[in-house]
Scaffold this motif. Structure first.
Motif, PDB file in Angstrom:
ATOM      1  N   GLY A   1       0.997  -1.317   0.374  1.00 35.83           N
ATOM      2  CA  GLY A   1       0.065  -0.178   0.413  1.00 35.83           C
ATOM      3  C   GLY A   1       0.692   1.269  -0.055  1.00 35.83           C
ATOM      4  O   GLY A   1       1.932   1.193   0.135  1.00 35.83           O
ATOM      5  N   PRO A   2       0.285   2.906  -0.519  1.00 36.01           N
ATOM      6  CA  PRO A   2       1.202   3.910   0.120  1.00 36.01           C
ATOM      7  C   PRO A   2       2.049   3.819   1.367  1.00 36.01           C
ATOM      8  O   PRO A   2       1.030   3.714   2.315  1.00 36.01           O
ATOM      9  N   PRO A   3       2.607   3.916   1.188  1.00 36.33           N
ATOM     10  CA  PRO A   3       3.719   4.311   2.230  1.00 36.33           C
ATOM     11  C   PRO A   3       2.729   5.101   3.734  1.00 36.33           C
ATOM     12  O   PRO A   3       2.580   4.982   4.548  1.00 36.33           O
ATOM     13  N   LEU A   4       2.695   6.685   3.036  1.00 36.12           N
ATOM     14  CA  LEU A   4       1.795   7.426   4.031  1.00 36.12           C
ATOM     15  C   LEU A   4       0.870   6.440   4.708  1.00 36.12           C
ATOM     16  O   LEU A   4       0.363   7.011   5.908  1.00 36.12           O
ATOM     17  N   ALA A   5      -0.389   5.936   3.635  1.00 28.67           N
ATOM     18  CA  ALA A   5      -1.293   5.292   4.255  1.00 28.67           C
ATOM     19  C   ALA A   5      -1.127   4.039   5.165  1.00 28.67           C
ATOM     20  O   ALA A   5      -1.828   3.848   6.035  1.00 28.67           O
ATOM     21  N   ARG A   6       0.834   3.462   5.123  1.00 24.55           N
ATOM     22  CA  ARG A   6       0.881   2.435   6.015  1.00 24.55           C
ATOM     23  C   ARG A   6       1.126   3.252   7.880  1.00 24.55           C
ATOM     24  O   ARG A   6       0.755   2.534   8.439  1.00 24.55           O
ATOM     25  N   LEU A   7       1.026   4.993   7.925  1.00 22.18           N
ATOM     26  CA  LEU A   7       1.344   5.751   8.751  1.00 22.18           C
ATOM     27  C   LEU A   7       0.528   6.537   9.188  1.00 22.18           C
ATOM     28  O   LEU A   7       0.440   5.860  10.239  1.00 22.18           O
ATOM     29  N   SER A   8      -0.316   6.565   8.979  1.00 23.63           N
ATOM     30  CA  SER A   8      -1.643   7.487   9.182  1.00 23.63           C
ATOM     31  C   SER A   8      -2.553   7.061   8.157  1.00 23.63           C
ATOM     32  O   SER A   8      -2.870   6.860   7.223  1.00 23.63           O
ATOM     33  N   ASP A   9      -3.952   7.358   8.935  1.00 25.28           N
ATOM     34  CA  ASP A   9      -5.359   7.846   8.170  1.00 25.28           C
ATOM     35  C   ASP A   9      -5.094   9.186   7.044  1.00 25.28           C
ATOM     36  O   ASP A   9      -6.281   9.792   7.244  1.00 25.28           O
ATOM     37  N   VAL A  10      -4.007   9.440   7.474  1.00 25.62           N
ATOM     38  CA  VAL A  10      -3.825  11.261   7.286  1.00 25.62           C
ATOM     39  C   VAL A  10      -4.718  11.231   5.314  1.00 25.62           C
ATOM     40  O   VAL A  10      -5.052  11.738   4.449  1.00 25.62           O
ATOM     41  N   TYR A  11      -4.015   9.831   5.498  1.00 22.49           N
ATOM     42  CA  TYR A  11      -4.107   9.512   3.632  1.00 22.49           C
ATOM     43  C   TYR A  11      -5.610   9.696   3.362  1.00 22.49           C
ATOM     44  O   TYR A  11      -5.242  10.287   1.607  1.00 22.49           O
ATOM     45  N   GLY A  12      -6.326   8.755   4.083  1.00 23.62           N
ATOM     46  CA  GLY A  12      -7.573   8.721   3.414  1.00 23.62           C
ATOM     47  C   GLY A  12      -8.527  10.417   3.055  1.00 23.62           C
ATOM     48  O   GLY A  12      -8.713  10.676   2.622  1.00 23.62           O
ATOM     49  N   ALA A  13      -8.092  10.939   4.770  1.00 21.35           N
ATOM     50  CA  ALA A  13      -8.561  12.517   4.820  1.00 21.35           C
ATOM     51  C   ALA A  13      -7.774  12.760   3.865  1.00 21.35           C
ATOM     52  O   ALA A  13      -9.211  13.937   2.952  1.00 21.35           O
ATOM     53  N   PHE A  14      -6.734  12.827   3.617  1.00 17.99           N
ATOM     54  CA  PHE A  14      -6.586  13.969   2.591  1.00 17.99           C
ATOM     55  C   PHE A  14      -6.946  13.535   1.018  1.00 17.99           C
ATOM     56  O   PHE A  14      -7.987  14.540   0.456  1.00 17.99           O
TER      57      PHE A  14
ATOM     58  N   ALA B   1      -9.950  12.112   0.865  1.00 18.54           N
ATOM     59  CA  ALA B   1     -11.566  12.954   0.953  1.00 18.54           C
ATOM     60  C   ALA B   1     -11.274  14.633   1.183  1.00 18.54           C
ATOM     61  O   ALA B   1     -12.660  14.394   0.355  1.00 18.54           O
ATOM     62  N   TRP B   2     -10.551  15.012   0.985  1.00 17.14           N
ATOM     63  CA  TRP B   2     -10.742  16.379   1.000  1.00 17.14           C
ATOM     64  C   TRP B   2     -10.857  16.562  -0.077  1.00 17.14           C
ATOM     65  O   TRP B   2     -11.840  18.038  -0.686  1.00 17.14           O
ATOM     66  N   ASN B   3      -9.997  16.294  -0.654  1.00 17.32           N
ATOM     67  CA  ASN B   3      -9.772  16.358  -2.203  1.00 17.32           C
ATOM     68  C   ASN B   3     -11.295  15.547  -3.038  1.00 17.32           C
ATOM     69  O   ASN B   3     -10.571  15.709  -4.454  1.00 17.32           O
ATOM     70  N   ARG B   4     -11.877  14.979  -2.079  1.00 17.59           N
ATOM     71  CA  ARG B   4     -13.062  14.585  -3.081  1.00 17.59           C
ATOM     72  C   ARG B   4     -12.660  13.653  -4.143  1.00 17.59           C
ATOM     73  O   ARG B   4     -13.331  13.187  -4.910  1.00 17.59           O
ATOM     74  N   ASN B   5     -11.329  12.790  -4.247  1.00 17.57           N
ATOM     75  CA  ASN B   5     -11.130  11.882  -5.496  1.00 17.57           C
ATOM     76  C   ASN B   5     -10.809  10.112  -4.997  1.00 17.57           C
ATOM     77  O   ASN B   5      -9.428   9.927  -5.336  1.00 17.57           O
TER      78      ASN B   5
ATOM     79  N   ILE C   1     -14.684  13.127   5.767  1.00 19.03           N
ATOM     80  CA  ILE C   1     -13.151  13.548   5.360  1.00 19.03           C
ATOM     81  C   ILE C   1     -13.654  12.342   7.325  1.00 19.03           C
ATOM     82  O   ILE C   1     -12.574  11.785   7.148  1.00 19.03           O
ATOM     83  N   TYR C   2     -14.316  12.986   8.020  1.00 22.53           N
ATOM     84  CA  TYR C   2     -14.351  12.585   9.434  1.00 22.53           C
ATOM     85  C   TYR C   2     -14.206  10.918   9.800  1.00 22.53           C
ATOM     86  O   TYR C   2     -13.701   9.775  10.015  1.00 22.53           O
ATOM     87  N   MET C   3     -15.102  10.646   8.539  1.00 25.52           N
ATOM     88  CA  MET C   3     -15.555   8.992   8.465  1.00 25.52           C
ATOM     89  C   MET C   3     -13.728   8.015   8.034  1.00 25.52           C
ATOM     90  O   MET C   3     -13.230   7.000   8.602  1.00 25.52           O
ATOM     91  N   GLN C   4     -12.924   9.169   7.401  1.00 23.96           N
ATOM     92  CA  GLN C   4     -11.999   8.844   7.143  1.00 23.96           C
ATOM     93  C   GLN C   4     -10.920   8.772   7.758  1.00 23.96           C
ATOM     94  O   GLN C   4      -9.722   7.446   8.538  1.00 23.96           O
ATOM     95  N   TYR C   5     -11.016   9.330   8.562  1.00 27.73           N
ATOM     96  CA  TYR C   5     -10.169   9.769   9.431  1.00 27.73           C
ATOM     97  C   TYR C   5     -10.981  10.138  10.687  1.00 27.73           C
ATOM     98  O   TYR C   5     -10.405  11.655  11.029  1.00 27.73           O
ATOM     99  N   PRO C   6     -11.476   9.967  11.745  1.00 25.19           N
ATOM    100  CA  PRO C   6     -12.247   9.934  12.933  1.00 25.19           C
ATOM    101  C   PRO C   6     -12.030  10.793  14.336  1.00 25.19           C
ATOM    102  O   PRO C   6     -12.721  11.878  14.276  1.00 25.19           O
TER     103      PRO C   6
END
Ligand code: HEM
Length: 522
Positions: free
Chosen positions: A40-53, A55-59, A219-224
């Motif tokens: 998986g993407p390196p950032l996603a392994r570290l943090s839910d910030v990946y999904g939130a980012f 989700a923020w971009n709507r894509n 966004i909250y759902m990806q990074y509660p």
């Protein structure tokens, strides 16, 4: 030491403690976590910030599709998240009684203390809500509601008539029109309320408000943990004070409905009102009706309008499909009045194939619906497509990615309604492999309650439009306009459901049939 110095010193200590904590946590997630072997993407392994980012971009759904291409059919898309891309996984995740909606749905609530049919995690509580909400969208209930729906569709059709002056005013943004229609129908079905978005400006502000709210909750759902910042409390308070938000409109709708007799309308309120006085266990409170309304309006209005906009997009870009569908509609029905729910509409197999193909390419809920095994689901191991899922892991399948998996849908970026038709005259059903990989409505106990309504509404609108009009893309927006993603598909902006723009079309009335419309009042 002054107050300021104390605050600065405390902050310094907090940062000093935080840095080693984050290093240890990151090290654990990458090197020792039970999901460490999944790609998986390196950032996603570290943090839910990946999904939130994303989700923020709507894509996020497009990112997930690209992640599958990069990393394979099973990806780690958050420290505790796995996304699968197979039919076997769909079965093991969504058609599985030993699995719940993930706890991330708790973040998908306006007020975490009050949940509705969509975001309730607790199964017994969900069953009560589903029974109540499900009752208003059964096929039987739809037959009673259909005349109200048809009135709104007739307004939609009439508004497509080009203005006598000609000019570029006749370019129609279908997203705007379909959203107005979808919400007007949802307003009537929810609370017998005439929002009149199609014909009146007054309530149109609620669409951007609702969209912004859905975006934030996604966004909250990806990074509660983001929710803990409490920012939304300020915003909700402000919209209430200004009196112009989605939530204050909902309050107005419910207050207006409470002032009427329970049976004044065939709507969600009429079905739920009895439960206000029901015995304990089945009893609900007024605030629960309000909470249900928060999700009911977008669930019923936003999804159908995304489907319609996408369908018009694909038909406008595929002239042979448009002609074939027009032929089917115009040869099945003898008049516009005959276009209603029932056997004739169901017999339009090419219409259904076009709707399903639009839903495949542009699913209105395009992302990953997270599921989780909770303690109350038992302790038998949860196996998804051959993978034993460690406790605490959120798992899902991305609708968009599965619908574009070439194993199930060859040439996935081409609009081919034929893939939904029986391969030969003997078999009456389309390929079972296609059906199993079609998840636009999800499935299982938490699958869409409003599927029958969605097919009825989308079928009636598209059939009536083709009965009265021919249409094509407005030339000034080109074949690849601002409504298109890089693969040439209709562009959805993922906010759990989706926002969208276009297609921009021009309509030509068919013969003299438009005169029937000109005679109708609005
Ligand atoms: C083409 C249109 C539609 C699509 C693609 C669609 C899709 C979905 C999906 C994917 C879910 C599952 C959400 C999740 O697991 O979190 C869902 C749930 C739901 N949908 Fe739809 N939907 C559509 C139309 C409608 C309509 C018209 C209604 C009418 C009210 C409706 C009511 C609901 C409800 C109440 C749920 C929650 C079900 C539960 O958890 O028990 N939907 N829908």
């Amino acid at each position: 030491m002054g107050v300021f110095d104390t605050v600065v010193l405390t902050a310094q200590y907090a940062v000093l403690l935080l840095i080693p904590y984050l290093i240890l946590l990151g090290g654990y997630r990458v090197l020792a976590h039970p999901l460490r072997h999944y790609p998986g993407p390196p950032l996603a392994r570290l943090s839910d910030v990946y999904g939130a980012f994303y989700a923020w971009n709507r894509n996020l759904y497009l990112r997930t599709y690209a992640d599958h291409l990069n990393y394979g059919p099973v990806i780690r898309q958050g420290p505790n998240k796995l996304v699968f891309n197979s039919v076997a996984a769909v079965h093991d995740i969504y058609a599985n009684d030993r699995v719940s909606k993930s706890l991330s749905y708790v973040a998908y609530t306006v007020n975490p203390g009050k949940t509705n049919v969509i975001n309730t995690v607790n199964k017994p509580v969900h069953r009560v809500k589903r029974k109540l909400v499900g009752a208003v969208v059964t096929e039987r209930s739809m037959r009673t509601f259909e005349p109200t729906m048809t009135e709104q569709i007739d307004i939609f059709i009439k508004l497509l008539l080009p203005s006598p002056q000609g000019s570029s005013n006749n370019v129609v943004n279908m997203s705007t029109r379909c959203r107005h229609l979808g919400m007007d129908i949802a307003g009537y079905l929810g609370f017998g309320y005439a929002l009149k978005l199609q014909t009146d400006n007054e309530n149109r502000f609620l669409l951007p408000g609702m969209n912004g709210g859905l975006w934030r909750l996604n966004i909250y759902m990806q990074y509660p943990s983001l929710r803990k910042l409490g920012y939304e409390i300020v915003e909700i308070a402000l919209t209430f004070i200004k009196g112009k938000g989605f939530l204050s409109t909902l309050t107005k709708m419910i207050q207006a409905r409470l002032a009427q007799d329970k049976d004044a309308h065939h709507d969600l309120y009429a079905f739920m009102a009895d439960a206000l006085d029901a015995p304990d266990g089945d009893k609900i409170s007024l605030s629960e009706i309000w909470t249900e309304g928060i999700s009911f309006l977008p669930a019923a209005g936003d999804t159908t309008s995304a489907t319609l906009s996408a369908l018009f997009f694909y038909l406008s870009r595929n002239a042979h499909c448009r002609r074939r569908l027009a032929d089917e509609i115009r040869s099945t029905f003898a008049s516009s009045d005959e276009i209603r729910g029932g056997a004739q509409l169901t017999s339009c197999r090419y219409l259904r194939a076009c709707i399903d193909e639009a839903l495949r390419m542009s699913p209105p809920v395009p992302g990953t619906l997270w599921r989780q095994q909770l303690p109350q689901d038992g302790d038998a191991p949860w196996v998804v497509d051959g993978h034993v899922i460690p406790p605490g892991t959120q798992v899902g399948v991305s609708h968009y990615a599965l619908h574009h998996n070439e194993e199930y849908f060859p040439d996935p970026f081409s609009f081919k309604p034929e893939r939904w038709l029986p391969a030969d005259e003997v078999s009456k059903e389309p390929s079972a492999a296609n059906r199993a990989a079609f998840v636009a409505f999800s499935l299982g106990a938490r699958g869409c309650a409003g599927k029958a309504m969605a097919y009825l509404e989308v079928g009636l609108v598209s059939a009536k439009t083709l009965w009265y009009f021919d249409f094509e893309p407005a030339s000034e927006y080109g074949a690849l306009g601002r409504d298109t993603n890089e693969m040439g598909e209709f562009l959805l902006h993922d906010v759990f459901t989706s926002s969208h723009d276009g297609p921009y079309l021009t309509f030509t009335p068919r013969g003299d049939l438009w005169k029937e419309l000109a005679g109708q009042g609005q």
